[in-house]
Write a protein that holds these residues in place. Structure first.
Motif, mmCIF file in Angstrom:
data_model
loop_
_atom_site.group_PDB
_atom_site.id
_atom_site.type_symbol
_atom_site.label_atom_id
_atom_site.label_comp_id
_atom_site.label_asym_id
_atom_site.label_seq_id
_atom_site.Cartn_x
_atom_site.Cartn_y
_atom_site.Cartn_z
ATOM 1 N N GLY A 72 0.787 -1.228 0.000
ATOM 2 C CA GLY A 72 0.000 0.000 0.000
ATOM 3 C C GLY A 72 0.815 1.271 0.000
ATOM 4 N N ASP A 73 0.133 2.380 -0.323
ATOM 5 C CA ASP A 73 0.798 3.668 -0.506
ATOM 6 C C ASP A 73 0.807 4.470 0.797
ATOM 7 N N SER A 74 1.498 3.943 1.779
ATOM 8 C CA SER A 74 1.562 4.603 3.083
ATOM 9 C C SER A 74 2.868 4.190 3.753
ATOM 10 N N ASP A 75 3.359 5.025 4.655
ATOM 11 C CA ASP A 75 4.570 4.658 5.385
ATOM 12 C C ASP A 75 4.316 3.504 6.348
ATOM 13 N N VAL A 76 3.061 3.351 6.760
ATOM 14 C CA VAL A 76 2.677 2.202 7.589
ATOM 15 C C VAL A 76 2.121 1.132 6.654
ATOM 16 N N PRO A 77 2.783 -0.031 6.533
ATOM 17 C CA PRO A 77 2.334 -1.037 5.564
ATOM 18 C C PRO A 77 0.983 -1.644 5.911
ATOM 19 N N HIS A 78 0.293 -2.116 4.896
ATOM 20 C CA HIS A 78 -1.021 -2.738 5.055
ATOM 21 C C HIS A 78 -0.901 -4.027 5.878
ATOM 22 N N THR A 79 -1.928 -4.325 6.646
ATOM 23 C CA THR A 79 -1.909 -5.524 7.502
ATOM 24 C C THR A 79 -1.870 -6.825 6.692
ATOM 25 N N GLY A 80 -2.143 -6.736 5.391
ATOM 26 C CA GLY A 80 -2.147 -7.926 4.540
ATOM 27 C C GLY A 80 -0.795 -8.606 4.409
ATOM 28 N N ILE A 81 0.305 -7.907 4.796
ATOM 29 C CA ILE A 81 1.631 -8.531 4.688
ATOM 30 C C ILE A 81 2.078 -9.154 6.019
ATOM 31 N N GLY A 82 1.221 -9.101 7.035
ATOM 32 C CA GLY A 82 1.580 -9.711 8.321
ATOM 33 C C GLY A 82 2.751 -9.000 8.984
ATOM 34 N N ARG A 83 3.715 -9.790 9.494
ATOM 35 C CA ARG A 83 4.881 -9.226 10.190
ATOM 36 C C ARG A 83 6.037 -8.927 9.252
ATOM 37 N N ALA A 84 5.846 -9.165 7.973
ATOM 38 C CA ALA A 84 6.909 -8.878 6.997
ATOM 39 C C ALA A 84 7.229 -7.386 6.999
ATOM 40 N N ARG A 85 8.500 -7.062 6.735
ATOM 41 C CA ARG A 85 8.918 -5.665 6.653
ATOM 42 C C ARG A 85 8.949 -5.246 5.196
ATOM 43 N N ARG A 86 8.748 -3.934 4.963
ATOM 44 C CA ARG A 86 8.671 -3.445 3.592
ATOM 45 C C ARG A 86 9.701 -2.338 3.334
ATOM 46 N N MET A 87 10.444 -2.468 2.240
ATOM 47 C CA MET A 87 11.363 -1.411 1.810
ATOM 48 C C MET A 87 10.797 -0.776 0.552
#
Length: 321
Positions: free
Chosen positions: A166-181
């Motif tokens: 998603g387009d936010s600094d806080v990632p969507h809950t759909g990715i679980g505990r995965a981190r996003r870069m």
């Protein structure tokens, strides 16, 4: 299977006459995208087919109303809505003014990968192939969640266009505990891929839309470091990758070799033949034929060799109910 689409948050950013029509639509859970072009009637595209939303045509004011309520457009002319997976892409005229919008509905589909759960636990790198719009991004989002939440692995997502989280600094809950870069520019994706490995010690790296030679080379480098990869690329089947010089490195690379007269006679081929250059970066390949049917290549190395020799090769077809 549970679907989280946050559709209300997308509809709330549309002009009222479009919101009113779609909000009461009996088929809105099958909505794929909304197309708004200046001077034309607004159109919704459902999985069952397209449909006009109003007799009224889109004006400059309608487009301006939407663009002021969403995030800024990136260099790739894409924007989003905070804490959702929806994507708004714009079309510009020659003066760079926005005269068209495509509002794509983003959905997190939980439970969609149950038919390939055993492949995730194998520890092999997985490449997902399929034409645009078939659901590759939805699949790898759920793969990232399963790896991080259920298999308890350290997962980093390389999210070039913010479609996965998603387009936010806080990632969507759909990715679980995965981190996003996030990736500031598309051409920097290969650098961020390598940075993720060097700085954050992931066990799994998830990459959407591997599309250049540099990205394919970065994927090979990551695989050689022992990190499990999950990636997507455009192409309906392995044959397409073999014929694509920029991406063939993902499946080992292809080169011409010259064989002896005796070997050519034994094989029944010419002396110059195509062979796989090296070990594939991805050991498993999944061809997404449609939402419910996936073709599995459990040994990419073997499948590529047999395709190059024009031999018959076997693959599984798994169907989702």
């Amino acid at each position: 299977m549970h679907i989280d689409d946050d559709l209300e948050k997308l509809l709330n950013n549309l002009p009222f006459f479009i919101y009113q029509y779609l909000n009461s639509h009996s088929n809105k859970e099958k909505l794929v995208e909304i197309v708004l072009d200046l001077g034309r009637r607004p159109e919704a595209r459902f999985t069952t087919g397209p449909e006009y939303l109003s007799q009224k045509v889109i004006s400059w004011q309608d487009i301006d109303y939407i663009t002021k309520r969403i995030s800024k457009f990136s260099g790739e002319n894409r924007a989003g809505i905070e804490r959702t997976l929806h994507r708004i892409s714009c079309i510009r005229n020659r003066q760079f003014l926005i005269n068209g919008l495509t509002c794509r509905v983003g959905r997190a589909v939980f439970g969609t990968i149950s038919i390939i759960r055993d492949l995730l636990e194998s520890g092999k790198s997985i490449l997902i192939l399929g034409k645009p719009g078939v659901g590759k991004t939805t699949i790898i989002r759920e793969i990232a969640r399963v790896f991080s939440d259920e298999l308890e692995k350290r997962v980093i997502i390389i999210d070039t266009s913010n479609e996965i989280a998603g387009d936010s600094d806080v990632p969507h809950t759909g990715i679980g505990r995965a981190r996003r870069m996030q990736v500031p520019k598309t051409e920097l994706q290969h650098k961020i891929m390598l940075e993720a490995v060097e700085n954050h010690m992931p066990q799994v790296i998830v990459i959407d839309e591997i599309s250049t030679e540099l990205e394919a080379l970065a994927a090979r480098t990551i695989a050689e470091k022992g990190v499990q990869l999950v990636g997507t690329t455009h192409g309906n089947c392995l044959d397409n990758l073999i014929k694509n010089p920029s991406l063939s490195d993902l499946i080992g690379g292809i080169q011409y070799v010259t064989i002896s007269d005796e070997e050519a006679k034994r094989r029944g081929t010419q002396k110059s033949i195509l062979e796989r250059k090296s070990y594939p970066a991805f050991q498993l390949a999944i061809e997404v034929n449609n939402l419910h049917s996936w073709t599995i290549h459990e040994n990419v190395e073997n499948s590529v060799d047999l395709i190059l020799r024009n031999n018959f090769y076997t693959s599984q077809v798994r169907c989702r109910k």
